[in-house]
Write a protein that holds these residues in place. Structure first.
Motif, PDB file in Angstrom:
ATOM      1  N   VAL A  76      39.296  50.198  35.327  1.00 40.05           N
ATOM      2  CA  VAL A  76      37.918  50.581  35.638  1.00 40.05           C
ATOM      3  C   VAL A  76      36.934  49.709  34.865  1.00 40.05           C
ATOM      4  O   VAL A  76      35.924  49.237  35.404  1.00 40.05           O
ATOM      5  N   ALA A  77      37.233  49.480  33.582  1.00 41.69           N
ATOM      6  CA  ALA A  77      36.343  48.670  32.742  1.00 41.69           C
ATOM      7  C   ALA A  77      36.249  47.238  33.246  1.00 41.69           C
ATOM      8  O   ALA A  77      35.180  46.615  33.170  1.00 41.69           O
ATOM      9  N   PHE A  78      37.348  46.696  33.760  1.00 44.75           N
ATOM     10  CA  PHE A  78      37.294  45.360  34.352  1.00 44.75           C
ATOM     11  C   PHE A  78      36.328  45.334  35.544  1.00 44.75           C
ATOM     12  O   PHE A  78      35.540  44.400  35.697  1.00 44.75           O
ATOM     13  N   CYS A  79      36.413  46.368  36.380  1.00 42.24           N
ATOM     14  CA  CYS A  79      35.497  46.444  37.525  1.00 42.24           C
ATOM     15  C   CYS A  79      34.057  46.554  37.057  1.00 42.24           C
ATOM     16  O   CYS A  79      33.160  45.868  37.575  1.00 42.24           O
ATOM     17  N   TYR A  80      33.797  47.416  36.080  1.00 39.58           N
ATOM     18  CA  TYR A  80      32.450  47.586  35.543  1.00 39.58           C
ATOM     19  C   TYR A  80      31.930  46.280  34.958  1.00 39.58           C
ATOM     20  O   TYR A  80      30.765  45.920  35.138  1.00 39.58           O
ATOM     21  N   SER A  81      32.783  45.569  34.246  1.00 39.69           N
ATOM     22  CA  SER A  81      32.344  44.344  33.583  1.00 39.69           C
ATOM     23  C   SER A  81      31.942  43.275  34.589  1.00 39.69           C
ATOM     24  O   SER A  81      30.921  42.596  34.431  1.00 39.69           O
ATOM     25  N   GLU A  82      32.753  43.120  35.630  1.00 34.32           N
ATOM     26  CA  GLU A  82      32.412  42.115  36.644  1.00 34.32           C
ATOM     27  C   GLU A  82      31.170  42.507  37.426  1.00 34.32           C
ATOM     28  O   GLU A  82      30.240  41.712  37.586  1.00 34.32           O
ATOM     29  N   LEU A  83      31.121  43.756  37.899  1.00 37.63           N
ATOM     30  CA  LEU A  83      29.976  44.181  38.700  1.00 37.63           C
ATOM     31  C   LEU A  83      28.709  44.287  37.864  1.00 37.63           C
ATOM     32  O   LEU A  83      27.608  44.003  38.345  1.00 37.63           O
ATOM     33  N   GLY A  84      28.862  44.682  36.601  1.00 36.33           N
ATOM     34  CA  GLY A  84      27.693  44.816  35.736  1.00 36.33           C
ATOM     35  C   GLY A  84      27.053  43.492  35.381  1.00 36.33           C
ATOM     36  O   GLY A  84      25.840  43.428  35.137  1.00 36.33           O
ATOM     37  N   THR A  85      27.843  42.420  35.356  1.00 36.12           N
ATOM     38  CA  THR A  85      27.256  41.102  35.101  1.00 36.12           C
ATOM     39  C   THR A  85      26.710  40.469  36.372  1.00 36.12           C
ATOM     40  O   THR A  85      25.815  39.623  36.317  1.00 36.12           O
ATOM     41  N   LEU A  86      27.237  40.889  37.530  1.00 35.43           N
ATOM     42  CA  LEU A  86      26.655  40.447  38.798  1.00 35.43           C
ATOM     43  C   LEU A  86      25.320  41.139  39.063  1.00 35.43           C
ATOM     44  O   LEU A  86      24.388  40.537  39.583  1.00 35.43           O
ATOM     45  N   VAL A  87      25.241  42.419  38.678  1.00 37.14           N
ATOM     46  CA  VAL A  87      24.051  43.240  38.971  1.00 37.14           C
ATOM     47  C   VAL A  87      23.611  43.939  37.691  1.00 37.14           C
ATOM     48  O   VAL A  87      23.901  45.110  37.468  1.00 37.14           O
ATOM     49  N   PRO A  88      22.911  43.236  36.783  1.00 37.75           N
ATOM     50  CA  PRO A  88      22.471  43.850  35.526  1.00 37.75           C
ATOM     51  C   PRO A  88      21.233  44.713  35.730  1.00 37.75           C
ATOM     52  O   PRO A  88      20.103  44.278  35.543  1.00 37.75           O
ATOM     53  N   ARG A 394      32.531  38.020  47.794  1.00 38.37           N
ATOM     54  CA  ARG A 394      32.235  37.569  49.138  1.00 38.37           C
ATOM     55  C   ARG A 394      30.837  36.958  49.185  1.00 38.37           C
ATOM     56  O   ARG A 394      29.990  37.249  48.333  1.00 38.37           O
ATOM     57  N   ALA A 395      30.597  36.141  50.159  1.00 44.38           N
ATOM     58  CA  ALA A 395      29.288  35.515  50.397  1.00 44.38           C
ATOM     59  C   ALA A 395      28.797  34.839  49.123  1.00 44.38           C
ATOM     60  O   ALA A 395      29.566  34.190  48.409  1.00 44.38           O
ATOM     61  N   HIS A 396      27.489  34.977  48.819  1.00 43.60           N
ATOM     62  CA  HIS A 396      26.922  34.262  47.677  1.00 43.60           C
ATOM     63  C   HIS A 396      27.386  34.820  46.340  1.00 43.60           C
ATOM     64  O   HIS A 396      27.228  34.188  45.297  1.00 43.60           O
ATOM     65  N   HIS A 397      27.983  36.045  46.343  1.00 45.20           N
ATOM     66  CA  HIS A 397      28.480  36.617  45.087  1.00 45.20           C
ATOM     67  C   HIS A 397      29.695  35.863  44.567  1.00 45.20           C
ATOM     68  O   HIS A 397      30.020  35.928  43.377  1.00 45.20           O
ATOM     69  N   LYS A 398      30.372  35.166  45.460  1.00 46.06           N
ATOM     70  CA  LYS A 398      31.605  34.470  45.078  1.00 46.06           C
ATOM     71  C   LYS A 398      31.366  33.433  44.000  1.00 46.06           C
ATOM     72  O   LYS A 398      32.197  33.239  43.105  1.00 46.06           O
ATOM     73  N   HIS A 399      30.217  32.753  44.052  1.00 43.36           N
ATOM     74  CA  HIS A 399      29.934  31.678  43.102  1.00 43.36           C
ATOM     75  C   HIS A 399      28.828  32.051  42.109  1.00 43.36           C
ATOM     76  O   HIS A 399      28.372  31.191  41.364  1.00 43.36           O
ATOM     77  N   ALA A 400      28.422  33.314  42.096  1.00 47.46           N
ATOM     78  CA  ALA A 400      27.373  33.738  41.164  1.00 47.46           C
ATOM     79  C   ALA A 400      27.912  33.728  39.736  1.00 47.46           C
ATOM     80  O   ALA A 400      29.100  33.998  39.509  1.00 47.46           O
ATOM     81  N   PRO A 401      27.072  33.408  38.750  1.00 44.32           N
ATOM     82  CA  PRO A 401      27.518  33.421  37.351  1.00 44.32           C
ATOM     83  C   PRO A 401      27.792  34.850  36.880  1.00 44.32           C
ATOM     84  O   PRO A 401      26.887  35.678  36.856  1.00 44.32           O
ATOM     85  N   ALA A 402      29.032  35.142  36.548  1.00 46.76           N
ATOM     86  CA  ALA A 402      29.400  36.495  36.136  1.00 46.76           C
ATOM     87  C   ALA A 402      30.746  36.470  35.437  1.00 46.76           C
ATOM     88  O   ALA A 402      31.535  35.535  35.610  1.00 46.76           O
ATOM     89  N   TRP A 403      31.014  37.493  34.653  1.00 48.08           N
ATOM     90  CA  TRP A 403      32.355  37.680  34.078  1.00 48.08           C
ATOM     91  C   TRP A 403      33.283  38.097  35.206  1.00 48.08           C
ATOM     92  O   TRP A 403      32.951  38.952  36.021  1.00 48.08           O
ATOM     93  N   ARG A 404      34.465  37.513  35.274  1.00 49.73           N
ATOM     94  CA  ARG A 404      35.391  37.807  36.358  1.00 49.73           C
ATOM     95  C   ARG A 404      36.649  38.483  35.827  1.00 49.73           C
ATOM     96  O   ARG A 404      37.266  38.021  34.865  1.00 49.73           O
ATOM     97  N   GLN A 405      37.027  39.579  36.463  1.00 50.26           N
ATOM     98  CA  GLN A 405      38.193  40.343  36.013  1.00 50.26           C
ATOM     99  C   GLN A 405      39.487  39.648  36.404  1.00 50.26           C
ATOM    100  O   GLN A 405      39.555  38.966  37.441  1.00 50.26           O
ATOM    101  N   PRO A 406      40.534  39.815  35.611  1.00 48.61           N
ATOM    102  CA  PRO A 406      41.840  39.243  35.962  1.00 48.61           C
ATOM    103  C   PRO A 406      42.515  40.065  37.055  1.00 48.61           C
ATOM    104  O   PRO A 406      42.176  41.223  37.287  1.00 48.61           O
ATOM    105  N   LEU A 407      43.474  39.451  37.736  1.00 47.93           N
ATOM    106  CA  LEU A 407      44.313  40.109  38.740  1.00 47.93           C
ATOM    107  C   LEU A 407      43.512  40.732  39.879  1.00 47.93           C
ATOM    108  O   LEU A 407      43.917  41.751  40.451  1.00 47.93           O
ATOM    109  N   TRP A 408      42.365  40.138  40.194  1.00 46.01           N
ATOM    110  CA  TRP A 408      41.619  40.598  41.368  1.00 46.01           C
ATOM    111  C   TRP A 408      42.262  40.024  42.618  1.00 46.01           C
ATOM    112  O   TRP A 408      42.698  38.862  42.594  1.00 46.01           O
ATOM    113  N   PRO A 409      42.428  40.761  43.722  1.00 48.90           N
ATOM    114  CA  PRO A 409      41.971  42.137  43.966  1.00 48.90           C
ATOM    115  C   PRO A 409      43.043  43.188  43.747  1.00 48.90           C
ATOM    116  O   PRO A 409      42.879  44.325  44.176  1.00 48.90           O
ATOM    117  N   VAL A 410      44.152  42.813  43.090  1.00 50.10           N
ATOM    118  CA  VAL A 410      45.268  43.742  42.932  1.00 50.10           C
ATOM    119  C   VAL A 410      44.864  44.961  42.108  1.00 50.10           C
ATOM    120  O   VAL A 410      45.122  46.119  42.502  1.00 50.10           O
TER     121      VAL A 410
END
Length: 467
Positions: A76-88, A394-410
């Motif tokens: 869950v924290a990995f998901c929060y970290s990636e999404l939280g840096t995409l959408v602060p 997906r789309a422009h989020h793919k290359h946006a500057p953000a922390w990326r979680q390991p083992l995505w999308p598993v």
């Protein structure tokens, strides 16, 4: 989920009109954010207020349930970290999910988070009276209400001042947890193998086994024990350099809180003189038995301060959710303006009152019911965040500057399966309450928000100067 958001730039322009709510100020770094976030997890409050309920139902399996919950929370924290840096955004989960998966999905997340943010502070505050008992005997309901009012007043002050206040309280609660761990390990009455065999005992000492089904039934509460690491997301508009510090704060907080909570739980499990004492969950009495009344009183006072500390941080966090919902036009316009109003300390004062005052009232609702409803809402919230994580590249989020979680999308996919199954195992009454609230909110979306989608529930993504 078929509704799409307008681009971030357009949103910024649409909210830049005169009279729109002010931006929150970036005033805290990763240390201050970690202090605030760890204080929201409030390890001692979870240990002394929530964990005893797990001891009541799981006995020697309590540590295992929290450990399993912590493992789920890593994903869950990995998901929060990636999404939280995409959408602060101060909107937290709803801004993340709404941006990636559509406005209706964001609205459903907002409702789950609103259930959590309105209930959790009251649930923690109710426990204050038990730990003031060595000094004065008070009604838990009225004491909890008083704690909520005091936390609301503190929440109206400057955020940096609150970071220092909560940091001092946090030191005290970590000391309390450390003393409990030291005493428990020092008075071990059973071997470590007992952690792998679930047993509970009633008041007469009659024991009964606990199976894995019992762990599943209590997993909502186990997830709740370390739930506060998401506070970093709510504070992302006030964190300096959120693209880097949000992920650091989320992951550091989860790791530290898990250690601070699980070690004393293991120590209590091994050190309780008998299974009846362990199942009873009276940690203060166990500490007094291991040491003396003075130490027991010290621990109790530290816990009482930790609960007050948790109340302050939770009110700060939760008021930011309402602030963001007003800015994003979730309500009729007079309510939106009120929730978006800041005081001279840049605190959303109406939103703070809207969290604190109902929280005081909820202290008079039975604690078990509040705990069960919160467990369901937390599991549903995590499930929706995991679903949104599948859309993060997906789309422009793919290359946006953000922390990326390991083992995505598993990892997100496995998390969805686990949490979906877990929801089917939780308390039926709590599922009905949470489901009823969600249905009512969906009707509000259908008949009020969706017909006004050009002007209402427009999720704002604040400009990030650090990008």
């Amino acid at each position: 989920m078929t509704d799409t958001l307008r681009p971030p730039l357009a949103v910024a322009e649409s909210t830049a009109d005169a009279g729109s709510p002010k931006k929150l100020t970036r005033s805290i770094g990763v240390v201050g954010g970690t202090l605030l976030t760890l204080s929201c997890v409030t390890p001692a409050s979870s240990l002394f207020v929530i964990v005893p309920e797990l001891f009541n139902s799981l006995g020697t399996f309590t540590a295992m349930s929290i450990g399993i919950g912590a493992l789920l929370c890593i994903a869950v924290a990995f998901c929060y970290s990636e999404l939280g840096t995409l959408v602060p955004s101060a909107g937290g989960e709803y801004a993340m999910v709404g941006t990636l998966a559509g406005r209706f999905a964001g609205w459903l997340v907002f409702i789950q988070s609103l259930i959590v943010v309105m209930i959790v502070p009251s649930l923690i505050a109710i426990g204050t009276a038990d730990y003031l008992a060595p000094i004065v005997h008070l009604d838990p309901r009225w004491t909890g209400a008083a704690v909520m009012i005091a936390a609301t007043v503190a929440g109206l002050l400057d955020l940096r001042a609150n970071a220092w206040i909560t940091g001092i309280f946090l030191v005290l609660e970590v000391i309390a947890a450390g003393v409990v761990a030291f005493l428990g390990f020092g008075h071990s009455a059973r071997g470590a193998s007992s952690l792998l065999h679930g047993v509970v005992a009633d008041g007469h000492g009659v024991t009964s086994p606990v199976g894995f089904a019992g762990i599943l039934a209590a997993m909502g509460t186990a997830l709740f024990v370390t739930q506060g690491f998401s506070t970093a997301i709510y504070l992302s508009e006030e964190l300096e350099n959120p693209r880097r510090n949000v992920a650091r704060t989320v992951l550091w907080t989860l790791g530290l809180s898990a250690v601070i909570i699980i070690l004393p739980v293991v120590a209590i499990t091994l050190g309780a003189p008998d299974l009846a004492s362990l199942t009873g969950g009276d940690i203060s009495s166990l500490v007094t038995g291991w040491s003396n009344s003075a130490v027991g009183t010290f621990i109790s006072l530290c816990v009482a301060l930790a609960i007050i500390n948790a109340g302050i941080v939770m009110v700060i966090q939760n008021s930011r959710v309402l602030f963001a919902s007003g800015r994003d036009k979730a309500w009729p316009e007079p309510v939106n303006r009120a929730f978006g109003t800041l005081n001279k300390f840049s605190a959303p004062w109406v939103s703070t009152l809207a969290v604190g005052v109902p929280g005081a009232v909820l202290c008079f609702v039975p604690q078990e019911q509040l705990t069960n409803i919160t467990g369901v809402a937390v599991a549903a919230l995590y499930l929706l965040v995991a679903i949104a994580a599948l859309f993060s590249r997906r789309a422009h989020h793919k290359h946006a500057p953000a922390w990326r979680q390991p083992l995505w999308p598993v990892l997100p996919a496995l998390l969805i399966v686990a949490l979906g199954y877990l929801l089917t195992q939780l308390d039926v009454s709590a599922l009905l309450w949470t489901g009823g609230i969600t249905v009512a909110a969906s009707l509000y979306w259908l008949f009020y928000l969706r017909p006004r989608q050009d002007s209402h529930w427009v999720i704002t993504l604040p400009e990030d100067e650090q990008v």
